[in-house]
Design a protein around this motif. Structure first.
Motif, PDB file in Angstrom:
ATOM      1  N   TRP A 116      27.718 -60.050  47.085  1.00  0.00           N
ATOM      2  CA  TRP A 116      28.981 -59.924  47.833  1.00  0.00           C
ATOM      3  C   TRP A 116      28.695 -59.194  49.137  1.00  0.00           C
ATOM      4  O   TRP A 116      28.113 -58.106  49.138  1.00  0.00           O
ATOM      5  N   ILE A 117      29.068 -59.798  50.243  1.00  0.00           N
ATOM      6  CA  ILE A 117      28.819 -59.178  51.549  1.00  0.00           C
ATOM      7  C   ILE A 117      29.994 -58.252  51.867  1.00  0.00           C
ATOM      8  O   ILE A 117      31.152 -58.682  51.830  1.00  0.00           O
ATOM      9  N   GLU A 118      29.675 -56.992  52.126  1.00  0.00           N
ATOM     10  CA  GLU A 118      30.715 -56.016  52.494  1.00  0.00           C
ATOM     11  C   GLU A 118      30.723 -55.885  54.009  1.00  0.00           C
ATOM     12  O   GLU A 118      29.718 -55.477  54.606  1.00  0.00           O
ATOM     13  N   PHE A 119      31.845 -56.206  54.624  1.00  0.00           N
ATOM     14  CA  PHE A 119      31.940 -56.118  56.078  1.00  0.00           C
ATOM     15  C   PHE A 119      32.502 -54.761  56.510  1.00  0.00           C
ATOM     16  O   PHE A 119      33.296 -54.156  55.785  1.00  0.00           O
ATOM     17  N   PRO A 120      32.141 -54.326  57.722  1.00  0.00           N
ATOM     18  CA  PRO A 120      32.555 -52.980  58.137  1.00  0.00           C
ATOM     19  C   PRO A 120      34.073 -52.817  58.227  1.00  0.00           C
ATOM     20  O   PRO A 120      34.583 -51.715  58.025  1.00  0.00           O
ATOM     21  N   TRP A 121      34.802 -53.903  58.511  1.00  0.00           N
ATOM     22  CA  TRP A 121      36.261 -53.760  58.625  1.00  0.00           C
ATOM     23  C   TRP A 121      36.934 -53.549  57.259  1.00  0.00           C
ATOM     24  O   TRP A 121      38.111 -53.197  57.211  1.00  0.00           O
ATOM     25  N   ASP A 122      36.189 -53.766  56.175  1.00  0.00           N
ATOM     26  CA  ASP A 122      36.752 -53.524  54.834  1.00  0.00           C
ATOM     27  C   ASP A 122      36.337 -52.160  54.268  1.00  0.00           C
ATOM     28  O   ASP A 122      36.718 -51.832  53.141  1.00  0.00           O
ATOM     29  N   LEU A 123      35.541 -51.412  55.012  1.00  0.00           N
ATOM     30  CA  LEU A 123      34.970 -50.167  54.487  1.00  0.00           C
ATOM     31  C   LEU A 123      35.439 -48.954  55.283  1.00  0.00           C
ATOM     32  O   LEU A 123      35.921 -49.088  56.406  1.00  0.00           O
ATOM     33  N   THR A 178      21.575 -65.442  58.908  1.00  0.00           N
ATOM     34  CA  THR A 178      20.910 -64.789  57.772  1.00  0.00           C
ATOM     35  C   THR A 178      21.378 -65.391  56.457  1.00  0.00           C
ATOM     36  O   THR A 178      22.586 -65.505  56.222  1.00  0.00           O
ATOM     37  N   GLU A 179      20.405 -65.724  55.605  1.00  0.00           N
ATOM     38  CA  GLU A 179      20.765 -66.214  54.279  1.00  0.00           C
ATOM     39  C   GLU A 179      20.924 -65.026  53.319  1.00  0.00           C
ATOM     40  O   GLU A 179      20.143 -64.074  53.361  1.00  0.00           O
ATOM     41  N   VAL A 180      21.950 -65.110  52.488  1.00  0.00           N
ATOM     42  CA  VAL A 180      22.245 -64.055  51.511  1.00  0.00           C
ATOM     43  C   VAL A 180      22.330 -64.729  50.143  1.00  0.00           C
ATOM     44  O   VAL A 180      22.830 -65.857  50.036  1.00  0.00           O
ATOM     45  N   ALA A 181      21.839 -64.051  49.092  1.00  0.00           N
ATOM     46  CA  ALA A 181      21.831 -64.654  47.748  1.00  0.00           C
ATOM     47  C   ALA A 181      23.251 -64.989  47.283  1.00  0.00           C
ATOM     48  O   ALA A 181      24.215 -64.306  47.647  1.00  0.00           O
ATOM     49  N   GLN A 182      23.336 -66.037  46.449  1.00  0.00           N
ATOM     50  CA  GLN A 182      24.642 -66.513  45.974  1.00  0.00           C
ATOM     51  C   GLN A 182      25.390 -65.440  45.175  1.00  0.00           C
ATOM     52  O   GLN A 182      26.615 -65.380  45.204  1.00  0.00           O
ATOM     53  N   ASP A 183      24.636 -64.578  44.463  1.00  0.00           N
ATOM     54  CA  ASP A 183      25.307 -63.576  43.622  1.00  0.00           C
ATOM     55  C   ASP A 183      25.522 -62.249  44.353  1.00  0.00           C
ATOM     56  O   ASP A 183      25.714 -61.206  43.734  1.00  0.00           O
ATOM     57  N   MET A 200      40.038 -56.413  43.262  1.00  0.00           N
ATOM     58  CA  MET A 200      39.570 -57.052  42.021  1.00  0.00           C
ATOM     59  C   MET A 200      38.108 -57.515  42.204  1.00  0.00           C
ATOM     60  O   MET A 200      37.753 -58.045  43.237  1.00  0.00           O
ATOM     61  N   THR A 201      37.244 -57.280  41.193  1.00  0.00           N
ATOM     62  CA  THR A 201      35.849 -57.718  41.302  1.00  0.00           C
ATOM     63  C   THR A 201      35.638 -58.976  40.459  1.00  0.00           C
ATOM     64  O   THR A 201      36.398 -59.265  39.547  1.00  0.00           O
ATOM     65  N   ASP A 202      34.588 -59.722  40.817  1.00  0.00           N
ATOM     66  CA  ASP A 202      34.295 -60.984  40.132  1.00  0.00           C
ATOM     67  C   ASP A 202      32.855 -60.868  39.645  1.00  0.00           C
ATOM     68  O   ASP A 202      31.958 -60.508  40.413  1.00  0.00           O
ATOM     69  N   ASN A 203      32.588 -61.184  38.346  1.00  0.00           N
ATOM     70  CA  ASN A 203      31.216 -60.978  37.869  1.00  0.00           C
ATOM     71  C   ASN A 203      30.222 -62.036  38.341  1.00  0.00           C
ATOM     72  O   ASN A 203      29.064 -61.992  37.969  1.00  0.00           O
ATOM     73  N   ARG A 204      30.682 -62.981  39.187  1.00  0.00           N
ATOM     74  CA  ARG A 204      29.729 -63.861  39.883  1.00  0.00           C
ATOM     75  C   ARG A 204      28.859 -63.022  40.819  1.00  0.00           C
ATOM     76  O   ARG A 204      27.779 -63.413  41.206  1.00  0.00           O
ATOM     77  N   TYR A 205      29.427 -61.876  41.255  1.00  0.00           N
ATOM     78  CA  TYR A 205      28.733 -61.075  42.254  1.00  0.00           C
ATOM     79  C   TYR A 205      28.067 -59.869  41.603  1.00  0.00           C
ATOM     80  O   TYR A 205      28.734 -58.959  41.127  1.00  0.00           O
ATOM     81  N   GLN A 206      26.729 -59.898  41.563  1.00  0.00           N
ATOM     82  CA  GLN A 206      25.951 -58.836  40.897  1.00  0.00           C
ATOM     83  C   GLN A 206      25.416 -57.809  41.896  1.00  0.00           C
ATOM     84  O   GLN A 206      24.980 -56.751  41.498  1.00  0.00           O
ATOM     85  N   HIS A 207      25.396 -58.191  43.158  1.00  0.00           N
ATOM     86  CA  HIS A 207      24.812 -57.309  44.171  1.00  0.00           C
ATOM     87  C   HIS A 207      25.741 -57.193  45.372  1.00  0.00           C
ATOM     88  O   HIS A 207      26.608 -58.045  45.559  1.00  0.00           O
ATOM     89  N   HIS A 208      25.499 -56.156  46.165  1.00  0.00           N
ATOM     90  CA  HIS A 208      26.276 -55.962  47.391  1.00  0.00           C
ATOM     91  C   HIS A 208      25.326 -55.892  48.580  1.00  0.00           C
ATOM     92  O   HIS A 208      24.257 -55.317  48.489  1.00  0.00           O
ATOM     93  N   PHE A 209      25.759 -56.496  49.661  1.00  0.00           N
ATOM     94  CA  PHE A 209      24.993 -56.433  50.905  1.00  0.00           C
ATOM     95  C   PHE A 209      25.964 -55.852  51.934  1.00  0.00           C
ATOM     96  O   PHE A 209      26.958 -56.495  52.290  1.00  0.00           O
ATOM     97  N   THR A 210      25.700 -54.605  52.327  1.00  0.00           N
ATOM     98  CA  THR A 210      26.638 -53.932  53.230  1.00  0.00           C
ATOM     99  C   THR A 210      26.189 -54.094  54.676  1.00  0.00           C
ATOM    100  O   THR A 210      25.048 -53.799  55.014  1.00  0.00           O
ATOM    101  N   VAL A 211      27.113 -54.584  55.489  1.00  0.00           N
ATOM    102  CA  VAL A 211      26.812 -54.838  56.907  1.00  0.00           C
ATOM    103  C   VAL A 211      27.556 -53.795  57.735  1.00  0.00           C
ATOM    104  O   VAL A 211      28.780 -53.675  57.624  1.00  0.00           O
ATOM    105  N   SER A 212      26.828 -53.060  58.565  1.00  0.00           N
ATOM    106  CA  SER A 212      27.470 -52.068  59.448  1.00  0.00           C
ATOM    107  C   SER A 212      27.934 -52.769  60.720  1.00  0.00           C
ATOM    108  O   SER A 212      27.528 -53.903  61.015  1.00  0.00           O
ATOM    109  N   TRP A 213      28.763 -52.080  61.507  1.00  0.00           N
ATOM    110  CA  TRP A 213      29.193 -52.652  62.796  1.00  0.00           C
ATOM    111  C   TRP A 213      27.969 -52.947  63.669  1.00  0.00           C
ATOM    112  O   TRP A 213      27.897 -54.000  64.310  1.00  0.00           O
ATOM    113  N   ASP A 214      27.007 -51.996  63.700  1.00  0.00           N
ATOM    114  CA  ASP A 214      25.810 -52.197  64.535  1.00  0.00           C
ATOM    115  C   ASP A 214      25.027 -53.418  64.086  1.00  0.00           C
ATOM    116  O   ASP A 214      24.574 -54.213  64.908  1.00  0.00           O
TER     117      ASP A 214
END
Ligand SMILES: O=P(O)(O)OC[C@H]1O[C@H](OP(=O)(O)OP(=O)(O)O)[C@H](O)[C@@H]1O
Ligand SMILES: Nc1nc2[nH]cnc2c(=O)[nH]1
Ligand SMILES: [Mg+2]
Length: 162
Positions: free
Chosen positions: A138-145, A131-136, A1-15
């Motif tokens: 969503w951080i995508e972690f490698p274990w979810d991808l 690391t600071e990430v914007a409030q809007d 389920m997505t939440d419209n509070r989150y407008q952007h994605h920040f994808t983090v790789s394992w590395d």
């Protein structure tokens, strides 16, 4: 389920995660900790990497859940600890609204609390973060991808499939 509070994605790789946790460890290496308390589940992987860098073998958990994918629900604390955190390092992957951090801070007021990523609302609740990430965002972690096929750009533009 997505939440419209989150407008952007920040994808983090394992590395990237590994590099970020190691950078955070540079700020912690001069301190002595009795052990680590990891906030499950997201705090478990950074906690394992930090334990390796700082040579810490004693690891405990606070088991807590607040999100189902992007939907924030009622805080469910399944396991706490029997001390106030004095001399312990408390680890989570991120702080977002700060709801989880606030609850864990009450349980372990004397712990040194670190996260790898912090959003502005939750940032004041942690002692250190990398690391600071914007409030809007969503951080995508490698274990979810997972890896997936991506259609060549020319096909996406000229004949998009729905
Ligand atoms: O600052 P907040 O708004 O409280 O959000 C931060 C918390 O949300 C995520 O945990 P989640 O509840 O999704 O559980 P998980 O760690 O098992 O993924 C994340 O790992 C933090 O613990
Ligand atoms: N994966 C992930 N979990 C979260 N829980 C609260 N905020 C976030 C986020 O940005 N990413
Ligand atoms: Mg969590």
């Amino acid at each position: 389920m997505t939440d419209n509070r989150y407008q952007h994605h920040f994808t983090v790789s394992w590395d990237q995660l590994h590099r970020d946790v190691r950078s955070l460890c540079h700020q912690l290496v001069e301190r002595d900790f009795k052990g680590i308390v990891a906030i499950t589940r997201g705090g478990l992987i950074p906690a394992a990497l930090i334990a390796r860098e700082l040579d810490i073998r004693l690891i405990d958990t606070v088991c807590i859940k607040s999100y189902d994918e992007q939907a924030q629900g009622k805080l469910d604390v399944m396991k706490g600890v029997d001390h106030d955190g004095d001399g312990w390092l408390l680890v989570d992957d991120l702080v977002d609204t700060g709801k989880t951090a606030r609850a864990v801070r009450e349980m372990l007021p004397k712990a040194h609390f670190v996260t790898v990523y912090a959003k502005p609302e939750g940032r004041p609740l942690v002692d250190q973060y990398l690391t600071e990430v914007a409030q809007d965002c969503w951080i995508e972690f490698p274990w979810d991808l997972g890896h997936a096929y991506v259609e060549p750009l020319v096909n996406q533009i000229r004949s998009p499939k729905s």
